[in-house]
Design a protein around this motif. Structure first.
Motif, PDB file in Angstrom:
ATOM      1  N   LYS A 202       5.010   5.653 -12.440  1.00 20.41           N
ATOM      2  CA  LYS A 202       5.179   5.813 -13.897  1.00 20.41           C
ATOM      3  C   LYS A 202       6.668   5.892 -14.269  1.00 20.41           C
ATOM      4  O   LYS A 202       7.123   5.218 -15.184  1.00 20.41           O
TER       5      LYS A 202
ATOM      6  N   GLY B 232       8.385   2.708 -14.377  1.00 20.32           N
ATOM      7  CA  GLY B 232       7.861   1.753 -15.358  1.00 20.32           C
ATOM      8  C   GLY B 232       7.121   0.570 -14.759  1.00 20.32           C
ATOM      9  O   GLY B 232       7.271  -0.563 -15.236  1.00 20.32           O
TER      10      GLY B 232
ATOM     11  N   LYS C  15       4.675  -2.264 -14.233  1.00 13.99           N
ATOM     12  CA  LYS C  15       3.927  -2.947 -15.291  1.00 13.99           C
ATOM     13  C   LYS C  15       3.161  -4.141 -14.707  1.00 13.99           C
ATOM     14  O   LYS C  15       3.440  -4.553 -13.561  1.00 13.99           O
ATOM     15  N   PRO C  16       2.234  -4.685 -15.480  1.00 13.62           N
ATOM     16  CA  PRO C  16       1.436  -5.799 -14.955  1.00 13.62           C
ATOM     17  C   PRO C  16       2.301  -6.910 -14.385  1.00 13.62           C
ATOM     18  O   PRO C  16       3.319  -7.296 -14.974  1.00 13.62           O
TER      19      PRO C  16
ATOM     20  N   ASP D 143       4.171  -6.836 -11.702  1.00 14.64           N
ATOM     21  CA  ASP D 143       5.224  -6.391 -10.776  1.00 14.64           C
ATOM     22  C   ASP D 143       4.735  -6.492  -9.334  1.00 14.64           C
ATOM     23  O   ASP D 143       3.579  -6.186  -9.038  1.00 14.64           O
TER      24      ASP D 143
ATOM     25  N   MET E 233      -2.316   0.075 -12.817  1.00 17.53           N
ATOM     26  CA  MET E 233      -1.195  -0.202 -13.733  1.00 17.53           C
ATOM     27  C   MET E 233      -0.946  -1.702 -13.877  1.00 17.53           C
ATOM     28  O   MET E 233      -0.053  -2.121 -14.595  1.00 17.53           O
TER      29      MET E 233
END
Ligand code: NAP
Ligand code: ZN
Ligand code: ZN
Length: 347
Positions: A169, A172, A174-175, A177, A198
Protein backbone atom coordinates in the motif's frame (compact mmCIF):
# COMPACT_ATOMS: atom_id res chain seq x y z
CA UNK A 1 -5.64 -12.05 38.46
CA UNK A 2 -6.69 -14.74 36.03
CA UNK A 3 -4.68 -17.95 36.06
CA UNK A 4 -4.18 -18.85 32.41
CA UNK A 5 -2.85 -22.06 30.83
CA UNK A 6 -0.18 -21.33 28.23
CA UNK A 7 2.77 -22.78 26.35
CA UNK A 8 6.13 -21.09 26.84
CA UNK A 9 9.82 -21.20 26.03
CA UNK A 10 11.64 -21.24 29.37
CA UNK A 11 15.07 -20.69 27.73
CA UNK A 12 16.39 -20.21 24.20
CA UNK A 13 17.36 -23.87 23.98
CA UNK A 14 14.20 -25.38 25.51
CA UNK A 15 11.24 -26.66 23.51
CA UNK A 16 7.92 -24.84 23.91
CA UNK A 17 6.23 -26.52 26.90
CA UNK A 18 3.17 -26.20 29.17
CA UNK A 19 3.29 -23.23 31.53
CA UNK A 20 0.90 -21.06 33.54
CA UNK A 21 0.68 -17.28 33.40
CA UNK A 22 -1.44 -14.59 35.02
CA UNK A 23 -3.59 -12.14 33.09
CA UNK A 24 -4.93 -8.97 34.70
CA UNK A 25 -8.65 -8.65 35.37
CA UNK A 26 -9.95 -6.16 32.78
CA UNK A 27 -9.52 -2.53 33.92
CA UNK A 28 -12.01 0.18 32.91
CA UNK A 29 -10.63 0.40 29.33
CA UNK A 30 -9.70 -3.27 28.84
CA UNK A 31 -11.35 -6.19 27.14
CA UNK A 32 -10.83 -9.84 28.05
CA UNK A 33 -10.55 -12.07 24.99
CA UNK A 34 -11.12 -15.82 24.92
CA UNK A 35 -8.45 -16.95 22.42
CA UNK A 36 -9.75 -19.34 19.76
CA UNK A 37 -6.81 -19.46 17.34
CA UNK A 38 -3.24 -18.20 17.20
CA UNK A 39 -0.96 -18.29 14.15
CA UNK A 40 2.72 -19.29 14.28
CA UNK A 41 4.95 -16.58 12.78
CA UNK A 42 8.63 -17.16 12.02
CA UNK A 43 9.26 -14.23 14.40
CA UNK A 44 7.95 -16.48 17.22
CA UNK A 45 10.79 -18.88 16.41
CA UNK A 46 13.46 -16.16 16.06
CA UNK A 47 12.48 -14.79 19.49
CA UNK A 48 11.83 -18.08 21.35
CA UNK A 49 15.31 -19.19 20.22
CA UNK A 50 16.78 -15.77 21.01
CA UNK A 51 18.07 -15.35 17.46
CA UNK A 52 17.68 -11.55 17.70
CA UNK A 53 19.23 -11.31 21.21
CA UNK A 54 17.65 -9.83 24.35
CA UNK A 55 14.77 -12.31 24.63
CA UNK A 56 12.84 -12.27 27.92
CA UNK A 57 12.08 -15.73 29.40
CA UNK A 58 9.75 -17.41 30.21
CA UNK A 59 8.25 -16.39 26.86
CA UNK A 60 4.72 -17.16 25.67
CA UNK A 61 4.93 -16.41 21.93
CA UNK A 62 2.04 -15.68 19.57
CA UNK A 63 0.93 -12.43 17.92
CA UNK A 64 -1.68 -13.61 15.44
CA UNK A 65 -4.55 -13.86 17.88
CA UNK A 66 -8.27 -14.18 17.19
CA UNK A 67 -11.06 -14.81 19.67
CA UNK A 68 -14.21 -13.52 21.26
CA UNK A 69 -14.67 -10.72 23.76
CA UNK A 70 -15.91 -12.32 26.99
CA UNK A 71 -15.69 -9.40 29.42
CA UNK A 72 -15.34 -5.61 29.10
CA UNK A 73 -14.28 -2.83 31.47
CA UNK A 74 -16.99 -0.39 32.55
CA UNK A 75 -15.69 2.42 30.34
CA UNK A 76 -15.17 0.39 27.18
CA UNK A 77 -17.04 1.98 24.27
CA UNK A 78 -15.88 0.09 21.17
CA UNK A 79 -16.56 -3.54 22.04
CA UNK A 80 -19.33 -5.78 23.31
CA UNK A 81 -19.25 -9.24 24.79
CA UNK A 82 -19.41 -11.73 21.91
CA UNK A 83 -17.54 -9.59 19.34
CA UNK A 84 -15.04 -11.47 17.14
CA UNK A 85 -11.74 -9.63 17.51
CA UNK A 86 -8.06 -9.84 16.76
CA UNK A 87 -4.82 -8.82 18.44
CA UNK A 88 -1.63 -8.40 16.46
CA UNK A 89 1.98 -7.65 17.30
CA UNK A 90 1.55 -4.93 19.94
CA UNK A 91 -0.89 -4.34 22.80
CA UNK A 92 -0.09 -0.76 23.84
CA UNK A 93 2.14 2.24 23.12
CA UNK A 94 2.76 5.70 24.58
CA UNK A 95 -0.04 7.36 22.52
CA UNK A 96 1.77 10.73 22.70
CA UNK A 97 4.80 10.58 20.41
CA UNK A 98 4.71 11.58 16.76
CA UNK A 99 4.53 7.97 15.56
CA UNK A 100 1.61 7.16 17.87
CA UNK A 101 -0.24 10.33 16.93
CA UNK A 102 0.18 9.43 13.26
CA UNK A 103 -1.25 5.95 13.88
CA UNK A 104 2.11 4.21 13.38
CA UNK A 105 2.20 2.79 16.91
CA UNK A 106 4.65 0.05 15.92
CA UNK A 107 7.31 2.78 15.73
CA UNK A 108 6.40 4.34 19.12
CA UNK A 109 9.38 6.43 20.20
CA UNK A 110 9.14 5.14 23.77
CA UNK A 111 8.90 1.60 22.39
CA UNK A 112 5.57 -0.11 21.78
CA UNK A 113 4.45 -2.80 24.23
CA UNK A 114 4.77 -5.76 21.89
CA UNK A 115 2.39 -8.65 22.46
CA UNK A 116 5.11 -10.84 23.97
CA UNK A 117 8.83 -10.66 24.74
CA UNK A 118 8.19 -7.07 25.84
CA UNK A 119 6.71 -5.06 28.72
CA UNK A 120 3.48 -3.29 29.60
CA UNK A 121 3.66 0.53 29.89
CA UNK A 122 5.00 0.23 33.45
CA UNK A 123 8.24 -0.99 31.85
CA UNK A 124 8.41 -4.07 34.06
CA UNK A 125 5.35 -6.32 33.71
CA UNK A 126 6.21 -8.85 30.99
CA UNK A 127 3.75 -9.28 28.12
CA UNK A 128 2.68 -12.75 27.05
CA UNK A 129 1.30 -13.79 23.69
CA UNK A 130 -1.34 -15.95 22.14
CA UNK A 131 -0.17 -19.49 22.94
CA UNK A 132 -2.60 -19.22 25.87
CA UNK A 133 -6.32 -19.37 26.54
CA UNK A 134 -7.12 -15.69 27.14
CA UNK A 135 -5.60 -12.21 26.96
CA UNK A 136 -6.50 -8.82 28.49
CA UNK A 137 -5.92 -5.89 26.12
CA UNK A 138 -6.66 -2.17 26.15
CA UNK A 139 -9.62 -1.58 23.85
CA UNK A 140 -7.70 0.75 21.50
CA UNK A 141 -5.30 -2.05 20.49
CA UNK A 142 -7.98 -4.54 19.41
CA UNK A 143 -9.07 -5.16 15.81
CA UNK A 144 -12.54 -5.92 14.49
CA UNK A 145 -12.89 -9.12 12.43
CA UNK A 146 -15.38 -8.46 9.62
CA UNK A 147 -18.38 -10.77 9.92
CA UNK A 148 -18.43 -14.05 8.05
CA UNK A 149 -14.68 -14.59 7.89
CA UNK A 150 -13.49 -18.04 9.13
CA UNK A 151 -11.47 -17.14 12.20
CA UNK A 152 -8.69 -19.72 11.83
CA UNK A 153 -7.94 -18.30 8.35
CA UNK A 154 -8.03 -14.72 9.65
CA UNK A 155 -5.49 -15.21 12.47
CA UNK A 156 -2.41 -14.95 10.17
CA UNK A 157 -3.67 -11.63 8.80
CA UNK A 158 -2.83 -10.03 12.17
CA UNK A 159 0.90 -10.25 11.39
CA UNK A 160 1.57 -11.84 7.99
CA UNK A 161 -1.34 -9.95 6.42
CA UNK A 162 -0.51 -6.48 7.69
CA UNK A 163 3.25 -6.92 7.19
CA UNK A 164 2.74 -7.52 3.48
CA UNK A 165 -0.27 -5.20 2.96
CA UNK A 166 1.47 -2.18 4.48
CA UNK A 167 4.47 -1.91 2.09
CA UNK A 168 2.36 -2.85 -0.96
CA UNK A 169 0.00 0.00 0.00
CA UNK A 170 2.73 2.48 1.01
CA UNK A 171 4.50 2.02 -2.32
CA UNK A 172 1.27 2.46 -4.26
CA UNK A 173 1.12 -0.91 -6.02
CA UNK A 174 -1.41 -0.63 -8.82
CA UNK A 175 -2.92 -2.80 -11.56
CA UNK A 176 -0.34 -4.07 -14.01
CA UNK A 177 2.70 -3.49 -11.80
CA UNK A 178 5.29 -6.27 -11.95
CA UNK A 179 5.63 -7.34 -8.30
CA UNK A 180 8.00 -10.05 -7.07
CA UNK A 181 7.39 -11.80 -3.77
CA UNK A 182 10.64 -13.27 -2.50
CA UNK A 183 10.08 -16.35 -0.28
CA UNK A 184 6.82 -18.31 -0.27
CA UNK A 185 6.11 -18.88 3.41
CA UNK A 186 3.60 -17.32 5.80
CA UNK A 187 4.31 -13.71 4.79
CA UNK A 188 5.02 -14.57 1.17
CA UNK A 189 1.73 -16.35 0.51
CA UNK A 190 -0.19 -13.39 1.96
CA UNK A 191 1.93 -11.06 -0.18
CA UNK A 192 0.91 -12.99 -3.31
CA UNK A 193 -2.79 -12.82 -2.46
CA UNK A 194 -2.79 -9.15 -1.45
CA UNK A 195 -0.67 -7.98 -4.40
CA UNK A 196 -3.01 -9.88 -6.74
CA UNK A 197 -6.03 -8.27 -5.08
CA UNK A 198 -4.38 -4.90 -5.80
CA UNK A 199 -4.20 -5.87 -9.47
CA UNK A 200 -0.46 -6.53 -9.76
CA UNK A 201 1.24 -9.15 -11.95
CA UNK A 202 2.87 -11.32 -9.32
CA UNK A 203 5.99 -13.46 -9.61
CA UNK A 204 7.17 -15.70 -6.77
CA UNK A 205 10.94 -15.97 -6.32
CA UNK A 206 11.57 -19.14 -4.33
CA UNK A 207 14.42 -21.43 -3.38
CA UNK A 208 11.96 -24.35 -3.17
CA UNK A 209 11.58 -26.11 -6.53
CA UNK A 210 8.45 -27.92 -5.38
CA UNK A 211 6.33 -24.82 -4.61
CA UNK A 212 5.55 -23.90 -8.23
CA UNK A 213 2.04 -25.40 -8.36
CA UNK A 214 1.20 -23.94 -4.95
CA UNK A 215 2.36 -20.50 -6.05
CA UNK A 216 0.15 -20.63 -9.13
CA UNK A 217 -2.81 -21.93 -7.10
CA UNK A 218 -2.34 -19.03 -4.67
CA UNK A 219 -2.76 -16.69 -7.65
CA UNK A 220 0.80 -15.99 -8.83
CA UNK A 221 1.33 -15.32 -12.54
CA UNK A 222 4.88 -16.66 -12.63
CA UNK A 223 7.33 -18.65 -10.51
CA UNK A 224 11.12 -18.45 -10.59
CA UNK A 225 13.41 -20.90 -8.81
CA UNK A 226 16.28 -18.79 -7.51
CA UNK A 227 18.75 -21.71 -7.47
CA UNK A 228 18.41 -21.95 -11.26
CA UNK A 229 21.66 -20.54 -12.66
CA UNK A 230 19.88 -18.45 -15.27
CA UNK A 231 17.29 -17.00 -12.87
CA UNK A 232 19.14 -13.74 -12.28
CA UNK A 233 20.18 -13.02 -15.86
CA UNK A 234 16.77 -13.92 -17.29
CA UNK A 235 14.92 -11.64 -14.87
CA UNK A 236 17.30 -8.68 -14.88
CA UNK A 237 15.47 -5.30 -14.49
CA UNK A 238 12.08 -7.01 -14.63
CA UNK A 239 10.25 -5.79 -11.52
CA UNK A 240 8.60 -2.58 -10.31
CA UNK A 241 8.70 -3.78 -6.72
CA UNK A 242 10.21 -6.65 -4.73
CA UNK A 243 8.88 -7.67 -1.33
CA UNK A 244 11.57 -9.71 0.42
CA UNK A 245 10.07 -12.01 3.09
CA UNK A 246 13.01 -14.42 3.45
CA UNK A 247 13.89 -15.41 7.02
CA UNK A 248 17.42 -16.70 6.32
CA UNK A 249 20.56 -14.98 5.01
CA UNK A 250 20.60 -14.35 1.24
CA UNK A 251 22.35 -11.97 -1.13
CA UNK A 252 20.31 -8.73 -1.36
CA UNK A 253 22.69 -7.44 -4.04
CA UNK A 254 21.67 -10.13 -6.52
CA UNK A 255 17.96 -9.46 -6.03
CA UNK A 256 18.36 -5.68 -6.39
CA UNK A 257 19.53 -6.29 -9.97
CA UNK A 258 16.05 -7.64 -10.75
CA UNK A 259 14.49 -4.20 -10.17
CA UNK A 260 13.89 -1.70 -12.97
CA UNK A 261 15.53 1.74 -12.68
CA UNK A 262 14.24 3.86 -9.74
CA UNK A 263 12.27 0.96 -8.23
CA UNK A 264 12.27 -0.36 -4.68
CA UNK A 265 12.92 -3.58 -2.81
CA UNK A 266 11.38 -3.66 0.67
CA UNK A 267 12.78 -6.00 3.31
CA UNK A 268 10.33 -7.46 5.81
CA UNK A 269 12.22 -10.68 6.60
CA UNK A 270 14.77 -10.21 9.38
CA UNK A 271 17.73 -12.61 8.93
CA UNK A 272 21.27 -12.07 10.23
CA UNK A 273 23.11 -9.20 8.48
CA UNK A 274 24.92 -9.62 5.16
CA UNK A 275 27.18 -7.21 3.20
CA UNK A 276 25.50 -4.73 0.89
CA UNK A 277 27.19 -3.38 -2.25
CA UNK A 278 26.58 0.17 -3.47
CA UNK A 279 26.69 -0.60 -7.21
CA UNK A 280 23.26 -2.28 -7.68
CA UNK A 281 21.65 0.73 -6.01
CA UNK A 282 23.80 3.45 -7.55
CA UNK A 283 23.87 2.24 -11.15
CA UNK A 284 20.08 2.21 -11.62
CA UNK A 285 19.08 4.67 -8.84
CA UNK A 286 17.31 1.81 -7.06
CA UNK A 287 15.98 1.90 -3.50
CA UNK A 288 16.31 -0.56 -0.65
CA UNK A 289 13.85 -0.10 2.23
CA UNK A 290 12.30 -1.91 5.17
CA UNK A 291 8.87 -2.14 6.76
CA UNK A 292 7.54 -3.23 10.15
CA UNK A 293 3.99 -4.64 10.51
CA UNK A 294 1.52 -1.69 10.48
CA UNK A 295 -0.39 0.56 12.88
CA UNK A 296 -3.83 -0.18 14.30
CA UNK A 297 -5.66 1.96 11.73
CA UNK A 298 -3.87 0.34 8.81
CA UNK A 299 -4.34 -3.15 10.27
CA UNK A 300 -8.10 -2.55 10.42
CA UNK A 301 -7.96 -1.24 6.83
CA UNK A 302 -6.13 -4.45 5.80
CA UNK A 303 -8.77 -6.67 7.48
CA UNK A 304 -11.55 -4.78 5.71
CA UNK A 305 -9.61 -4.99 2.40
CA UNK A 306 -9.17 -8.77 2.82
CA UNK A 307 -12.88 -9.18 3.64
CA UNK A 308 -13.86 -7.16 0.56
CA UNK A 309 -11.52 -9.16 -1.74
CA UNK A 310 -12.06 -12.61 -0.22
CA UNK A 311 -8.42 -12.82 0.88
CA UNK A 312 -7.70 -15.39 3.61
CA UNK A 313 -4.63 -17.30 4.72
CA UNK A 314 -4.08 -20.93 3.69
CA UNK A 315 -3.64 -22.62 7.04
CA UNK A 316 -2.78 -25.93 8.62
CA UNK A 317 -4.63 -26.06 11.94
CA UNK A 318 -2.72 -27.89 14.68
CA UNK A 319 -3.04 -28.56 18.40
CA UNK A 320 -0.79 -26.73 20.85
CA UNK A 321 0.92 -30.05 21.54
CA UNK A 322 2.25 -30.02 17.94
CA UNK A 323 3.93 -26.63 18.25
CA UNK A 324 7.57 -27.84 18.37
CA UNK A 325 7.05 -30.06 15.33
CA UNK A 326 5.48 -27.09 13.52
CA UNK A 327 8.52 -24.91 14.38
CA UNK A 328 10.84 -27.50 12.79
CA UNK A 329 8.73 -27.55 9.63
CA UNK A 330 8.68 -23.74 9.41
CA UNK A 331 12.48 -23.62 9.68
CA UNK A 332 12.70 -26.16 6.83
CA UNK A 333 10.42 -23.97 4.63
CA UNK A 334 7.83 -26.75 4.87
CA UNK A 335 4.84 -24.68 5.95
CA UNK A 336 1.74 -24.64 3.69
CA UNK A 337 1.36 -21.73 4.38
CA UNK A 338 0.72 -20.84 8.00
CA UNK A 339 0.37 -23.06 11.06
CA UNK A 340 -2.52 -21.96 13.25
CA UNK A 341 -3.00 -23.36 16.74
CA UNK A 342 -6.53 -24.36 17.73
CA UNK A 343 -6.56 -23.13 21.32
CA UNK A 344 -9.35 -25.58 22.24
CA UNK A 345 -6.44 -28.05 22.58
CA UNK A 346 -5.26 -26.12 25.67
CA UNK A 347 -8.63 -25.70 27.40
P1 NAP B 1 8.32 -18.49 6.86
O1 NAP B 1 6.89 -18.90 6.81
O2 NAP B 1 9.34 -19.40 7.42
O3 NAP B 1 8.72 -18.05 5.36
C1 NAP B 1 10.03 -17.67 5.03
C2 NAP B 1 10.34 -18.15 3.62
O4 NAP B 1 11.68 -17.74 3.33
C3 NAP B 1 10.37 -19.65 3.44
O5 NAP B 1 9.11 -20.23 3.25
C4 NAP B 1 11.26 -19.79 2.23
O6 NAP B 1 10.50 -19.57 1.04
C5 NAP B 1 12.25 -18.66 2.40
N1 NAP B 1 13.50 -19.19 2.97
C6 NAP B 1 13.68 -19.77 4.16
N2 NAP B 1 14.95 -20.20 4.32
C7 NAP B 1 15.60 -19.83 3.18
C8 NAP B 1 16.93 -19.97 2.76
N3 NAP B 1 17.85 -20.59 3.51
N4 NAP B 1 17.24 -19.47 1.53
C9 NAP B 1 16.33 -18.85 0.78
N5 NAP B 1 15.03 -18.72 1.15
C10 NAP B 1 14.68 -19.20 2.33
O7 NAP B 1 8.47 -17.14 7.69
P2 NAP B 1 7.46 -15.90 7.86
O8 NAP B 1 6.65 -16.12 9.08
O9 NAP B 1 6.82 -15.64 6.56
O10 NAP B 1 8.50 -14.73 8.23
C11 NAP B 1 9.50 -14.36 7.30
C12 NAP B 1 10.46 -13.39 7.91
O11 NAP B 1 9.79 -12.15 8.15
C13 NAP B 1 11.05 -13.80 9.26
O12 NAP B 1 12.39 -13.36 9.33
C14 NAP B 1 10.19 -13.03 10.26
O13 NAP B 1 10.82 -12.79 11.49
C15 NAP B 1 9.99 -11.75 9.51
N6 NAP B 1 8.82 -10.95 9.89
C16 NAP B 1 8.94 -9.60 9.79
C17 NAP B 1 7.87 -8.80 10.07
C18 NAP B 1 7.98 -7.32 9.88
O14 NAP B 1 7.12 -6.58 10.38
N7 NAP B 1 8.98 -6.84 9.18
C19 NAP B 1 6.66 -9.36 10.49
C20 NAP B 1 6.57 -10.75 10.56
C21 NAP B 1 7.64 -11.55 10.24
P3 NAP B 1 10.80 -20.45 -0.29
O15 NAP B 1 10.68 -21.87 0.15
O16 NAP B 1 9.74 -20.01 -1.22
O17 NAP B 1 12.17 -20.06 -0.76
ZN1 ZN C 1 4.81 -12.06 13.10
ZN1 ZN D 1 4.43 6.49 21.13
Amino acid sequence: MLITPAYAAMTAKAPIAPHTIQRREPGPHDVLIDILYCGICHSDIHQARDEWGGSVFPMVPGHEIVGNVVKIGDQVTQWRVGDAVGVGCFVDSCRKCEACREGEEQFCEEGASFTYNSHERDGKTPTHGGYSTCITVNEDYVLRIPSGMPLERVAPLLCAGITTYSPLKQYGIKPGDQVAILGLGGLGHMGVKIAKAMGAKVTVLSHSVNKRSDAMALGADDFVVTSDKNAFTENLKRFDFILDTVSAQHDYNAYLELLKRDKTMVLVGIPDPIPLAAAPLVMQRRHLAGSLIGGIRETQEMLDFCAAHGVLSDVEVISIQQVNEAYERVVKSDVRYRFVIDMASLK
